[in-house]
Design a protein around this motif. Structure first.
Motif, PDB file in Angstrom:
ATOM      1  N   GLN A   1       0.829  -1.201   0.000  1.00  0.00           N
ATOM      2  CA  GLN A   1       0.000   0.000   0.000  1.00  0.00           C
ATOM      3  C   GLN A   1       0.872   1.262   0.000  1.00  0.00           C
ATOM      4  OE1 GLN A   1      -3.002  -0.442  -0.559  1.00  0.00           O
ATOM      5  NE2 GLN A   1      -4.181   1.366   0.017  1.00  0.00           N
ATOM      6  N   LEU A   2       1.970   1.241   0.736  1.00  0.00           N
ATOM      7  CA  LEU A   2       2.884   2.394   0.745  1.00  0.00           C
ATOM      8  C   LEU A   2       3.455   2.628  -0.646  1.00  0.00           C
ATOM      9  CD1 LEU A   2       4.867   1.864   4.081  1.00  0.00           C
ATOM     10  CD2 LEU A   2       3.452   3.837   3.495  1.00  0.00           C
ATOM     11  N   VAL A   3       3.839   1.520  -1.307  1.00  0.00           N
ATOM     12  CA  VAL A   3       4.371   1.647  -2.669  1.00  0.00           C
ATOM     13  C   VAL A   3       3.314   2.268  -3.582  1.00  0.00           C
ATOM     14  CG1 VAL A   3       5.175   0.325  -4.661  1.00  0.00           C
ATOM     15  CG2 VAL A   3       6.006  -0.235  -2.383  1.00  0.00           C
ATOM     16  N   LYS A   4       2.076   1.867  -3.357  1.00  0.00           N
ATOM     17  CA  LYS A   4       0.984   2.393  -4.178  1.00  0.00           C
ATOM     18  C   LYS A   4       0.870   3.910  -4.016  1.00  0.00           C
ATOM     19  CE  LYS A   4      -2.562  -0.633  -4.571  1.00  0.00           C
ATOM     20  NZ  LYS A   4      -3.771  -1.249  -4.010  1.00  0.00           N
ATOM     21  N   TYR A   5       1.107   4.406  -2.801  1.00  0.00           N
ATOM     22  CA  TYR A   5       1.043   5.843  -2.556  1.00  0.00           C
ATOM     23  C   TYR A   5       2.337   6.551  -2.977  1.00  0.00           C
ATOM     24  CZ  TYR A   5      -3.280   5.775   0.155  1.00  0.00           C
ATOM     25  OH  TYR A   5      -4.585   5.668   0.547  1.00  0.00           O
ATOM     26  N   GLY A   6       3.307   5.782  -3.480  1.00  0.00           N
ATOM     27  CA  GLY A   6       4.564   6.397  -3.900  1.00  0.00           C
ATOM     28  C   GLY A   6       5.491   6.751  -2.746  1.00  0.00           C
ATOM     29  N   VAL A   7       5.287   6.123  -1.590  1.00  0.00           N
ATOM     30  CA  VAL A   7       6.182   6.376  -0.459  1.00  0.00           C
ATOM     31  C   VAL A   7       7.349   5.383  -0.540  1.00  0.00           C
ATOM     32  CG1 VAL A   7       6.398   6.349   2.053  1.00  0.00           C
ATOM     33  CG2 VAL A   7       4.298   7.181   0.971  1.00  0.00           C
ATOM     34  N   GLU A   8       8.553   5.877  -0.323  1.00  0.00           N
ATOM     35  CA  GLU A   8       9.703   4.992  -0.395  1.00  0.00           C
ATOM     36  C   GLU A   8       9.872   4.250   0.934  1.00  0.00           C
ATOM     37  OE1 GLU A   8      14.495   5.137  -0.210  1.00  0.00           O
ATOM     38  OE2 GLU A   8      13.437   7.007  -0.676  1.00  0.00           O
ATOM     39  N   VAL A   9       9.946   2.922   0.866  1.00  0.00           N
ATOM     40  CA  VAL A   9      10.162   2.132   2.078  1.00  0.00           C
ATOM     41  C   VAL A   9      11.663   1.948   2.254  1.00  0.00           C
ATOM     42  CG1 VAL A   9       9.737  -0.051   3.243  1.00  0.00           C
ATOM     43  CG2 VAL A   9       7.958   0.956   1.802  1.00  0.00           C
ATOM     44  N   SER A  10      12.269   2.700   3.175  1.00  0.00           N
ATOM     45  CA  SER A  10      13.728   2.653   3.252  1.00  0.00           C
ATOM     46  C   SER A  10      14.231   1.381   3.912  1.00  0.00           C
ATOM     47  CB  SER A  10      14.293   3.881   3.968  1.00  0.00           C
ATOM     48  OG  SER A  10      13.313   4.571   4.657  1.00  0.00           O
ATOM     49  N   SER A  11      13.412   0.760   4.722  1.00  0.00           N
ATOM     50  CA  SER A  11      13.831  -0.521   5.277  1.00  0.00           C
ATOM     51  C   SER A  11      12.610  -1.268   5.802  1.00  0.00           C
ATOM     52  CB  SER A  11      14.846  -0.311   6.408  1.00  0.00           C
ATOM     53  OG  SER A  11      15.336  -1.555   6.832  1.00  0.00           O
ATOM     54  N   HIS A  12      12.679  -2.571   5.707  1.00  0.00           N
ATOM     55  CA  HIS A  12      11.601  -3.426   6.213  1.00  0.00           C
ATOM     56  C   HIS A  12      12.257  -4.445   7.144  1.00  0.00           C
ATOM     57  CE1 HIS A  12       7.655  -5.748   5.187  1.00  0.00           C
ATOM     58  NE2 HIS A  12       8.035  -5.963   6.432  1.00  0.00           N
ATOM     59  N   ILE A  13      12.119  -4.222   8.448  1.00  0.00           N
ATOM     60  CA  ILE A  13      12.869  -5.001   9.435  1.00  0.00           C
ATOM     61  C   ILE A  13      11.947  -6.005  10.112  1.00  0.00           C
ATOM     62  CG2 ILE A  13      14.252  -4.840  11.554  1.00  0.00           C
ATOM     63  CD1 ILE A  13      14.722  -1.870  10.770  1.00  0.00           C
ATOM     64  N   THR A  14      12.419  -7.235  10.273  1.00  0.00           N
ATOM     65  CA  THR A  14      11.636  -8.216  11.028  1.00  0.00           C
ATOM     66  C   THR A  14      12.430  -8.671  12.244  1.00  0.00           C
ATOM     67  OG1 THR A  14      12.516 -10.130   9.879  1.00  0.00           O
ATOM     68  CG2 THR A  14      10.600  -9.080   8.904  1.00  0.00           C
ATOM     69  N   TYR A  15      11.709  -9.100  13.264  1.00  0.00           N
ATOM     70  CA  TYR A  15      12.376  -9.577  14.476  1.00  0.00           C
ATOM     71  C   TYR A  15      11.471 -10.596  15.148  1.00  0.00           C
ATOM     72  CZ  TYR A  15       9.044  -6.439  16.590  1.00  0.00           C
ATOM     73  OH  TYR A  15       7.869  -5.838  16.944  1.00  0.00           O
ATOM     74  N   PRO A  16      12.020 -11.484  15.997  1.00  0.00           N
ATOM     75  CA  PRO A  16      11.174 -12.451  16.693  1.00  0.00           C
ATOM     76  C   PRO A  16      10.347 -11.783  17.800  1.00  0.00           C
ATOM     77  CG  PRO A  16      13.443 -12.684  17.396  1.00  0.00           C
ATOM     78  CD  PRO A  16      13.448 -11.658  16.309  1.00  0.00           C
ATOM     79  N   TYR A  17       9.165 -12.290  18.038  1.00  0.00           N
ATOM     80  CA  TYR A  17       8.247 -11.619  18.975  1.00  0.00           C
ATOM     81  C   TYR A  17       8.786 -11.595  20.399  1.00  0.00           C
ATOM     82  CZ  TYR A  17       6.782 -16.002  21.060  1.00  0.00           C
ATOM     83  OH  TYR A  17       6.772 -17.186  21.736  1.00  0.00           O
ATOM     84  N   ASP A  18       9.665 -12.568  20.747  1.00  0.00           N
ATOM     85  CA  ASP A  18      10.135 -12.602  22.135  1.00  0.00           C
ATOM     86  C   ASP A  18      11.468 -11.880  22.275  1.00  0.00           C
ATOM     87  OD1 ASP A  18      11.600 -14.390  20.734  1.00  0.00           O
ATOM     88  OD2 ASP A  18      11.356 -16.071  22.113  1.00  0.00           O
ATOM     89  N   ILE A  19      11.711 -10.920  21.433  1.00  0.00           N
ATOM     90  CA  ILE A  19      12.945 -10.148  21.459  1.00  0.00           C
ATOM     91  C   ILE A  19      13.092  -9.468  22.819  1.00  0.00           C
ATOM     92  CG2 ILE A  19      11.837  -8.077  20.524  1.00  0.00           C
ATOM     93  CD1 ILE A  19      14.381  -7.660  18.862  1.00  0.00           C
ATOM     94  N   THR A  20      14.327  -9.411  23.328  1.00  0.00           N
ATOM     95  CA  THR A  20      14.502  -8.785  24.642  1.00  0.00           C
ATOM     96  C   THR A  20      15.278  -7.475  24.541  1.00  0.00           C
ATOM     97  OG1 THR A  20      16.425 -10.182  24.965  1.00  0.00           O
ATOM     98  CG2 THR A  20      14.384 -10.895  25.995  1.00  0.00           C
ATOM     99  N   ASP A  21      15.800  -7.158  23.380  1.00  0.00           N
ATOM    100  CA  ASP A  21      16.581  -5.924  23.261  1.00  0.00           C
ATOM    101  C   ASP A  21      16.251  -5.252  21.938  1.00  0.00           C
ATOM    102  OD1 ASP A  21      18.378  -3.914  23.549  1.00  0.00           O
ATOM    103  OD2 ASP A  21      20.119  -5.099  22.943  1.00  0.00           O
ATOM    104  N   MET A  22      15.589  -4.103  22.017  1.00  0.00           N
ATOM    105  CA  MET A  22      15.147  -3.414  20.814  1.00  0.00           C
ATOM    106  C   MET A  22      16.161  -2.392  20.315  1.00  0.00           C
ATOM    107  SD  MET A  22      12.379  -3.666  18.977  1.00  0.00           S
ATOM    108  CE  MET A  22      10.846  -4.546  19.120  1.00  0.00           C
ATOM    109  N   SER A  23      17.164  -2.065  21.162  1.00  0.00           N
ATOM    110  CA  SER A  23      17.957  -0.892  20.821  1.00  0.00           C
ATOM    111  C   SER A  23      18.698  -0.997  19.486  1.00  0.00           C
ATOM    112  CB  SER A  23      18.911  -0.556  21.962  1.00  0.00           C
ATOM    113  OG  SER A  23      19.588  -1.698  22.398  1.00  0.00           O
ATOM    114  N   PRO A  24      19.235  -2.178  19.088  1.00  0.00           N
ATOM    115  CA  PRO A  24      19.880  -2.194  17.776  1.00  0.00           C
ATOM    116  C   PRO A  24      18.927  -1.795  16.646  1.00  0.00           C
ATOM    117  CG  PRO A  24      20.427  -4.183  18.985  1.00  0.00           C
ATOM    118  CD  PRO A  24      19.361  -3.468  19.767  1.00  0.00           C
TER     119      PRO A  24
END
Lengths: 442, 316, 291
Positions: free
Chosen positions: A219-242
């Motif tokens: 949908q963002l691409v459809k609006y012409g917005v540039e997605v500079s990064s698409h990050i995934t992480y596991p749900y039980d992550i304990t450290d978000m700072s990186p």
């Protein structure tokens, strides 16, 4: 022990195997004869139906128990209201609804067992569940084979593409959540004259999180917005700072986040500490950020965050206000997503049962009759309770069992009279509320 | 192999089949019985490395998932029917196990470190498959039949699982009666001593590891059949731990104890899930934990010890 | 990304990793102490951190005080709990086969998880407004107060632990038992008592870790699994008997994990465990083992 291996064991082993295979073949031939008795007898005509038992399969243990437990609470409430205040299913002679709850456990294996048990012990005509898509998938093979209606609260898109006949989903599918989040942000940007060029998407990496975020990405691409990064992480992550540090370096205009639960709180707290303040942070997929428990745990870190909801607790209809206040009275907390899905799904089931009673008075609970009843529903706020509870106010099923008028609401955390409160801001803001956009100080 | 072991195997088989026939009309019990038997087969396979050799292997689910996924992919991508594919799946699992086993045994990784290493193998494979497969669930094709080891009825599936279980039991008994078994027991008693008297401990541990991982990998596809889909989540550290625990509770090295533990606990777990799971969440797992503690503290020789006690009491 | 940008990125991840690692060090210290002295394989270590974090949360929300303060109140409770667990569960399986110890501690982990699930429900619980919740910007870098604090406290506590082990009678007795159990017994050390106190002190370290964690994050019933394996990896890397070694190893793990998230946060743990594999193969006694 013989010093020289004797041959007897081998012979006996072969004999046993042959015996097993023979038994199996015998059984196979025996069962492949045309069945003598038709399976679960179609209810003989004019027998009064005392009650209709609905199977509820929800994860009550394991990491998803949070949602399963709320859903079961909500189901008990709805069934009580239908039985006591609406007098049961009138077209079935006032038959009462009853639920049997099964724990989906922590693997598809146990979810499948749960479905088999509901069908063979309780002969339920309808099963509601099982929140997690792969559990629902394992259940779906069982419900299809046994011709049992499966009404699901699992949102992953794929489920509706299995060619299942007895499958219905009232709730909006996962990708619709991602699309709604983006639509909302772009709508606001236009209204408040904010330019949005870049976005970062982050999501927890389950099938659900990924489907939602992919919906948002497209949908963002459809609006012409540039997605500079698409990050995934596991749900039980304990450290978000990186992750936060990465996003900070990218400095996007907006962030679309699809959290699970505790990771959402962690994200908000870390983002606040890092001073990450883009023009807007919008959640998608209904988990985290705006629910009461996240607000309690995150405090003002989640101020002005939004999230898409399959359910709009502030929808100003008579029945919605009633259910919300009854739920709060009984359980002492606001109903969230999981309860909301039960509210409208159960009332849809109820209305389908009414319909089945009218259309097929002789055999209303026959699976094919039930299916036709579901497909013939066309609900709106004036003719149905279920539609009053649904964000878009309309429910009508496509042949694949998906609601044609699926849609979500957007909630935002705002400071109202000094307390952090989730309020509905989109598509129609609730009374006396305006969306806050962009984030102050960004 | 003695006459009495054969008799007990035959009796066990007869009983299992009889139960199978009795509940064949009820899909719920049939599926449960199949799951119990499959779980027992995994535990019995684990017994080769854990019980006979005394290595705390916690990677059972890694081999299971690897074999299951390889078999499924061979079927879906290359059209190789699973009846053939499972052998490849088992071989791939065994290949990986040996590949890791060689340096592991070469460098003398044992006891808790072997346990942790195998436990982290599950996590590594989980992460790698997550990276390459994505989060998606892959659904098995809509084809049924013996050729695909995916029969239409649970009874037939049960028969397949039962054959696997029987095969694993026979392998166990065969190994433990053979020369290899003798060396494996030596290793279990005291590895350093057996090394000192000239037993090639590395080789025999490797053989045990290969047999166990091959069986687990080949049977892994049946787990996929029960799930009817597969994803990287098959690499499940919790499942591997519970398989090892069944072997321990059963009494290390006792095949009857291991199977009894698997049957009792899997069935009990399901009973608690279905009766209490809906009422008091988590109570089933809580009791499961309590049972582990009680057995571990009071009956460390496991169910096998209990069996022996009963036998002695009977003979009095 | 420019070279400078890349450098900043990598450095920032290293900073994050060092802080994370020092936190892991305090999490793993209890395990290392208990495993070193008592040779007991504890698979419930993470779950003990989890339960302790719930205690911290309970006190924090009840008295409305910062988790760091409630941690101080929790420590005596944990000391007593440690004595009880040692008496009731650990003592009977001391010296038993590793498999039995694993079974009992896994059982304990299950019990703790499901008590937490039944009593506290599955929702994550956190203290909304901890004192140290801001970030400091230094040039292009961000330093999180809560992480800085946890690293500092961790270093302090580990230093005290090190001093305790090398200066006090009890500490020396513990080390003697670590090094050689039977000669320690011959030297007249009451091994039973040493074990009891070791476990209790280990639990106090768990309490410190949980307090620091609650300053940063939330607790939920399955939090423990995230900490158990990582603690073991840290212990493996360090080998037995050196607190400084444990701190260095934990920092290596923290940096590896933090760098791993540059590739993809979904697979960062694979990086950590691959390191673990190579350590076990080529350095099976760890880098800093004294024996």
């Amino acid at each position: 022990m013989a010093s020289k291996p004797s041959r007897t064991p081998l012979i006996i082993a072969i004999v046993v195997i042959v015996a097993i295979v023979a038994a199996a073949l015998g059984y196979y031939i025996y069962t492949s004869k045309p069945a003598a008795t038709p399976s679960p007898s179609p209810t003989p005509t004019k027998v009064k139906i005392e009650k209709v038992v609905i199977g509820v399969v929800q994860p009550l243990t394991g990491p998803y128990a949070i949602f399963g437990r709320e859903a079961v609470d909500a189901a008990r409430l709805v069934v009580d209201i239908i039985n006591n205040e609406l007098g049961g299913v009138r077209s079935l002679g006032g038959a009462k609804l009853d639920i049997v709850v099964e724990d989906a456990g922590t693997s598809p294996e146990s979810a499948r067992l749960a479905a088999e048990k509901l069908i063979s012990q309780y002969h339920v005509p309808i099963i509601y569940g099982a929140y997690i898509s792969r559990f629902t998938m394992a259940m779906g093979t069982v419900t299809e084979q046994n011709k049992v209606i499966l009404v699901t609260d699992a949102l992953v898109d794929d489920l509706a593409n299995q060619g299942w006949m007895y499958f219905f989903r009232v709730a909006p599918r996962a990708s619709a959540h991602g699309v709604s989040a983006v639509d909302f942000v772009m709508d606001m940007a236009k209204k408040y004259n904010v330019t949005i060029r870049t976005a970062v998407i982050i999501n927890e990496d389950s099938v659900f999180g990924t489907t939602v975020s992919n919906g948002a990405h497209l949908q963002l691409v459809k609006y012409g917005v540039e997605v500079s990064s698409h990050i995934t992480y596991p749900y039980d992550i304990t450290d978000m700072s990186p992750i936060i540090d990465q996003i900070k370096r990218l400095n996007p205009d907006i962030i679309i986040a699809v959290p699970y639960f505790s990771d959402g709180v962690l994200f908000a707290k870390t983002a606040k500490a890092a001073g990450l303040n883009p023009k807007f942070i919008a959640g998608a997929g209904a988990c985290g950020f705006t629910d009461p428990d996240s607000i309690k745990a995150a405090g003002d870190a989640v101020l002005y965050y939004t999230n898409t909801y399959s359910y709009n607790p502030a929808k100003p209809t008579e029945w919605n206000s009633k259910l919300v206040s009854e739920f709060m009275r009984r359980y002492g907390k606001m109903p969230t997503e999981a309860a909301g899905e039960v509210f409208y799904s159960f009332f849809t089931i109820y209305e389908a049962l009414e319909k089945a009673g009218q259309m097929f008075p002789d055999d209303p609970l026959n699976p094919d009759h039930l299916r036709q009843a579901f497909l013939s529903l066309d609900l709106n706020e004036s003719n149905s309770i279920a539609a009053q509870l649904y964000p878009t106010g309309r429910i009508k099923f496509a042949p694949n069992g998906e609601n044609l008028y699926a849609g979500t609401a957007v909630l935002q955390v705002q400071l109202i009279n000094g307390t952090l409160t989730p309020v509905v801001v989109w598509p129609q803001p609730q009374e006396g509320v305006q969306p806050v956009f962009p984030r102050p100080g960004s | 192999m003695t006459r009495s072991t054969l008799l007990s195997i035959a009796l066990f088989q007869a009983a299992l089949l009889a139960v199978g026939f009795l509940v064949s009309g009820n899909n719920y019990y049939m599926l449960l019985l199949t799951q119990v038997a499959l779980f027992a087969a995994f535990v019995a396979a684990w017994n080769i490395i854990g019980g006979l050799t005394g290595q705390l292997d916690l990677a059972s689910s890694a081999y299971m998932a690897l074999g299951g996924i390889v078999t499924s992919l061979l079927w879906m991508r290359l059209g190789l029917p699973p009846v053939v594919g499972v052998w490849v799946g088992g071989a791939v699992a065994a290949g990986l196990a040996v590949l890791i086993g060689i340096p592991t045994f070469r460098f003398g990784v044992r006891e808790v470190w072997y346990a942790l290493m195998t436990a982290s193998l599950v996590v590594i494979l989980n992460n790698l498959f997550r990276y390459f497969m994505g989060p998606w669930d892959f659904y098995l094709p809509n084809k049924w039949g013996w050729l695909y080891l995916r029969p239409r009825t649970y009874f037939e599936l049960f028969i397949i699982v039962d054959v696997v279980l029987l095969a694993v039991i026979l392998v166990n008994i065969y190994i433990s009666g053979s020369k290899i078994g003798y060396y494996l027991r030596n290793i279990k008693e005291d590895e350093l001593v057996s090394e000192a008297v000239g037993v090639d401990t590395r080789l025999y541990k490797l053989i045990a590891l290969a047999i166990y991982s091959f069986i687990t990998g080949a049977a892994g596809f049946l787990q996929v059949v029960i799930y009817s889909s597969f994803s990287y989540r098959l690499f499940d550290a919790g499942l591997a731990i519970s398989i090892a625990i069944m072997g321990i509770i059963g009494g290390l090295g006792s095949i009857s104890g291991a199977i009894a533990a698997a049957v009792v606990f899997r069935a009990l777990g399901e009973y608690l899930r279905s009766t209490l799971g809906g009422v008091i969440p988590g109570l089933d797992l809580l009791l499961y934990g309590v049972a582990l503690i009680v057995v571990g503290i009071l009956k460390p020789e496991g169910l096998a010890g209990l069996f022996n006690q009963l036998r002695r009491w009977w003979r009095k | 990304m420019s070279v400078g940008g890349l450098l900043v990125a990598v450095l920032q991840q290293v900073i994050d990793g060092v802080f994370l690692g020092l936190f892991y060090a305090i999490v793993a210290s209890g395990l290392a102490l208990i495993f070193g002295v008592m040779d007991i394989i504890n698979f419930a270590h993470g779950d003990l951190v989890m339960i302790s974090a719930y205690f911290v949360w309970l006190i924090s929300t009840y008295l409305n005080i910062d988790p760091l303060l409630s941690m101080l109140l929790v420590l005596p409770v944990l000391f007593v709990l440690g004595l009880a667990i040692q008496k009731g569960l650990i003592n009977p399986v001391l010296g038993k086969e590793p498999l039995i110890q694993i079974a009992v501690t896994v059982g304990l982990g299950f019990v703790l998880q499901n008590i937490a699930l039944g009593y506290f429900k599955a929702e994550p619980r956190g203290y909304p407004n901890p004192v140290f919740s801001e970030g400091l910007s230094i040039g292009p870098f961000v330093i999180y107060e809560s992480k800085l604090l946890s690293a500092a406290v961790s270093v302090l506590v580990l230093f005290l632990l090190d001093q305790f082990l090398s200066r006090t009678r009890l500490g020396l007795a513990m080390r003697a038992v670590t090094d050689d159990r039977s000669s320690a017994m011959l030297m007249g050390i009451n091994v039973e008592r040493v074990y009891l106190l070791t476990f209790a002190i280990g639990m106090v370290l768990v309490g410190v870790a949980s307090g620091l964690w609650m300053e940063m994050g939330q607790v939920w019933p399955y939090l423990g699994t995230s900490f158990s394996l990582v603690s073991w990896v840290a212990v493996a890397l360090a080998g037995l008997g050196s607190i400084r070694g444990l701190a260095v190893s934990a920092v290596i793990i923290g940096i590896a994990e933090s760098m791993g998230s540059l590739i993809s946060p979904s697979v960062k743990m694979a990086v950590v465990y691959l390191i673990f594999f190579f350590i076990l193969w080529f350095k099976p006694r760890g880098f800093f083992a004294k024996r």
